[in-house]
Write an enzyme that holds these catalytic residues in place. Structure first.
Site, PDB file in Angstrom:
ATOM      1  N   GLY A 248       0.834  -1.198   0.000  1.00  0.00           N
ATOM      2  CA  GLY A 248       0.000   0.000   0.000  1.00  0.00           C
ATOM      3  C   GLY A 248       0.866   1.243   0.000  1.00  0.00           C
ATOM      4  CB  SER A 249       0.078   4.716   0.913  1.00  0.00           C
ATOM      5  OG  SER A 249      -0.289   4.591   2.269  1.00  0.00           O
ATOM      6  N   GLY A 253       2.611   2.093   5.289  1.00  0.00           N
ATOM      7  CA  GLY A 253       3.729   1.194   5.571  1.00  0.00           C
ATOM      8  C   GLY A 253       4.545   1.637   6.777  1.00  0.00           C
ATOM      9  CD  GLU A 270       4.675  -3.861  -3.890  1.00  0.00           C
ATOM     10  OE1 GLU A 270       4.689  -2.685  -4.319  1.00  0.00           O
ATOM     11  OE2 GLU A 270       3.791  -4.689  -4.156  1.00  0.00           O
ATOM     12  CB  CYS A 304       3.339  -0.466  -6.850  1.00  0.00           C
ATOM     13  SG  CYS A 304       2.137  -0.852  -5.629  1.00  0.00           S
TER      14      CYS A 304
HETATM   15  C1  UN1 Z   1       1.559  -3.604  -7.697  1.00  0.00           C
HETATM   16  O1  UN1 Z   1       1.272  -2.632  -8.380  1.00  0.00           O
HETATM   17  O2  UN1 Z   1       1.458  -3.574  -6.448  1.00  0.00           O
HETATM   18  O3  UN1 Z   1       4.853  -5.490 -12.144  1.00  0.00           O
HETATM   19  C2  UN1 Z   1       1.967  -4.901  -8.264  1.00  0.00           C
HETATM   20  C3  UN1 Z   1       3.645  -5.257 -12.239  1.00  0.00           C
HETATM   21  C4  UN1 Z   1       2.707  -6.317 -11.735  1.00  0.00           C
HETATM   22  C5  UN1 Z   1       2.524  -6.227 -10.261  1.00  0.00           C
HETATM   23  C6  UN1 Z   1       2.273  -4.861  -9.721  1.00  0.00           C
HETATM   24  N1  UN1 Z   1       3.244  -7.606 -12.074  1.00  0.00           N
HETATM   25  O4  UN1 Z   1       3.207  -4.236 -12.724  1.00  0.00           O
END
Ligand code: UN1
Length: 518
Positions: A248-249, A253, A270, A304
């Site tokens: 998450g953010s 975290g 993450e 992310c």
């Molecule tokens: C995420 O955005 O938390 O690499 C995961 C990627 C994907 C997973 C993203 N396989 O964009």
């Protein structure tokens, strides 16, 4: 369940195939013994329809869950790892069978394109395949002892109950990255999905619960709890949970890290990214455009790993700017279940507000918007969550550029001189998740990958920033939290390492040559 008036592309059938009929009941471990707190509604950003009402987990319910999970762990850890792998293999069979309905539900509840919904379930399938193989490879090292007649080796034991907190943007894949590995490692899992996507959580839980039940295994191996951060706190403060994996953010975290750290628990974090693609004079422009556009607008900029910054050399700046701007004209925005569309909605109207605020800030801070954004209105856009991907020319030190806005806004940044200058810009943010360089120049590529190069957990050459494969370790440095999930040796965090030294002589020599005679 509501009856939608808009086109739902067979979502009812998908829900049926997933065994979701009574969506008013939030289940825990697949049974109905929850007292249940307030209900949270799952609203589809696709058409604004309420899909389901899901019961949140009370503290009393949580106590039942943790007790059930702890009991289940005692049984699950006694199964040899390859047998645990066999259960994951069966779970994976179910995922293969249900790939389409689950992909559709992901798309409908979260808003990403159906193709990306399918891709997400494929990631689940891939990590399960990986975990099955891993179930025969959870090995430690054997070392030479400094003492004669001694043997020294290490083994990995299961940790116990693993708590998983996941985000709305990858509502099922990130759970499976954690759970598939944790299961083969002998752990049991308690999962709190995002309160914005509770129904995909229930769908996955049902699939897992069925597989465990069919094998006569305790239901507590896979547990689901629902609610907002307060429900997450039940886990982060609970010393019965040795590992919390949270996605998450960065703000969230930091709170998780502090809370779990206070009780000396382990965390796997993450968190945010502010990912850039460096485009050098030696880049293949066609590849650059595809990588950058998919990276920036895929999942409506809510990965992310989404591309947020394009760092382009001044010699090719105008060419790249024109090519990317042209490509944006081709983007079709609309119902993500309609495969003619590239981009679906943002997750909710709060996200739309953040997107609007960010665009306002870009202008206030001196950015030059070259592809105007805006909220779409009219037929098909009734949910109010559809926005236009935007591009702005900006500077790296602008506050808004430093900030991760979870929306399709791409910043164009110019660099001059050596690739080292571009790398400095790329590293000049707090986050450190994903990065990429587009170049056919070996020297530039290797400099980017060297120890003085990208400071991110992921560094790609001639590939965009998003769309990592499950085989590598996934995660990043700095404000991204330092955790690694998914492939490579990420499994080690789900186990505790034990060093064993065995003396098979009749003497008791001490290490470091210490004499202690009685
Ligand atoms: C995420 O955005 O938390 O690499 C995961 C990627 C994907 C997973 C993203 N396989 O964009």
């Amino acid at each position: 369940m509501s009856t939608a008036t808009t086109m739902r592309f067979g979502i009812e059938e998908a829900l049926q195939q997933l065994g979701i009929e009574d969506t008013n009941k939030g289940t825990s471990t697949g049974t109905d013994w929850f007292a249940g707190g307030d209900a949270i509604d799952s609203i589809s950003p696709v058409d604004g329809e309420k899909i389901a009402s899901v019961t949140t987990t009370t503290k009393d319910d949580y106590e039942k869950v943790i007790t059930t999970a702890t009991e289940a762990f005692k049984k699950w850890r006694t199964l040899p790892a390859p047998q645990r792998g066999e259960i994951v293999r069966q779970f994976n069979e179910e995922l293969r069978r249900l790939k389409e309905p689950l992909g559709k539900l992901v798309s409908y509840e979260m808003g990403k394109s159906y193709q990306e919904g399918l891709g997400e379930v494929q990631e689940m399938i891939d990590i399960c395949d990986f975990a099955v193989g891993l179930s025969r490879q959870l090995h430690g090292l054997t070392m030479h002892s400094e003492r004669p007649g001694h043997r020294m080796y290490e083994q990995y034991h299961p940790l116990g109950v693993v708590g998983i907190i996941s985000a709305f943007n990858f509502p099922v894949a990130v759970w499976s990255w954690n759970t598939a590995l944790a299961w083969v490692c002998g752990d049991v899992c308690i999962w709190k999905p995002s309160e914005k996507t509770p129904l995909t959580g229930i769908a996955c839980q049902k699939i897992a619960a069925r597989v465990f039940a069919e094998n006569g295994l305790p239901e507590g191996i896979s547990c689901l709890i629902n609610g907002d951060y307060r429900v997450g706190e039940y886990m982060t403060t609970d010393s019965r949970i040795p590992l919390i994996s949270a996605t998450g953010s960065t703000r969230m975290g930091k709170i998780v890290a502090k809370t779990v750290g206070e009780r000396l628990g382990k965390t796997l974090l993450e968190l945010g990214g502010n990912n850039a693609i460096i485009v050098t004079p030696d880049a293949d422009i066609k590849m650059t455009v595809i990588g950058a556009v998919f990276g920036a607008v895929g999942t409506c900029g809510q990965r992310c790993t989404s591309t947020r910054r394009l760092i382009v050399h001044e010699d090719i700046y105008d060419k790249v700017k024109d090519a990317v701007t042209d490509a944006y004209k081709q983007i079709k925005i609309g119902n993500p279940l309609d495969e003619n569309n590239h981009v679906g909605p943002l997750i909710d109207t709060d996200a739309v507000k953040m997107y609007q605020d960010a665009l306002k800030s870009v202008k206030e801070q001196g950015g030059n918007v070259i592809v105007e954004g805006g909220v779409l209105e009219g037929e098909g856009y009734e949910s109010g969550c559809y926005v236009k991907p935007a591009i702005a020319e900006a500077k790296n030190d602008m506050q808004i550029v430093q900030h991760e806005t979870f929306a399709p806004i791409l910043y164009l940044l110019k660099y001059s001189g050596d690739v080292g200058n571009a790398i400095e810009i790329q590293n000049g943010v707090k986050q450190g998740l994903s990065s990429a360089i587009m170049t056919n120049n070996l020297r530039e590529a290797e400099q980017f990958l060297s120890h003085g190069g990208s400071d991110c957990g992921i560094a790609n050459v001639n590939i965009g920033t998003s769309g990592a494969e499950i085989g590598g370790a996934f995660g990043g440095e700095k404000d991204t939290g330092g955790g690694r999930e998914s492939g490579s040796d990420a499994w080690k965090i789900y186990m505790r390492r034990q060093t064993n030294t065995i003396n098979y002589t009749t003497e008791l020599p001490l290490a470091q040559g210490i004499k202690f005679d009685l």
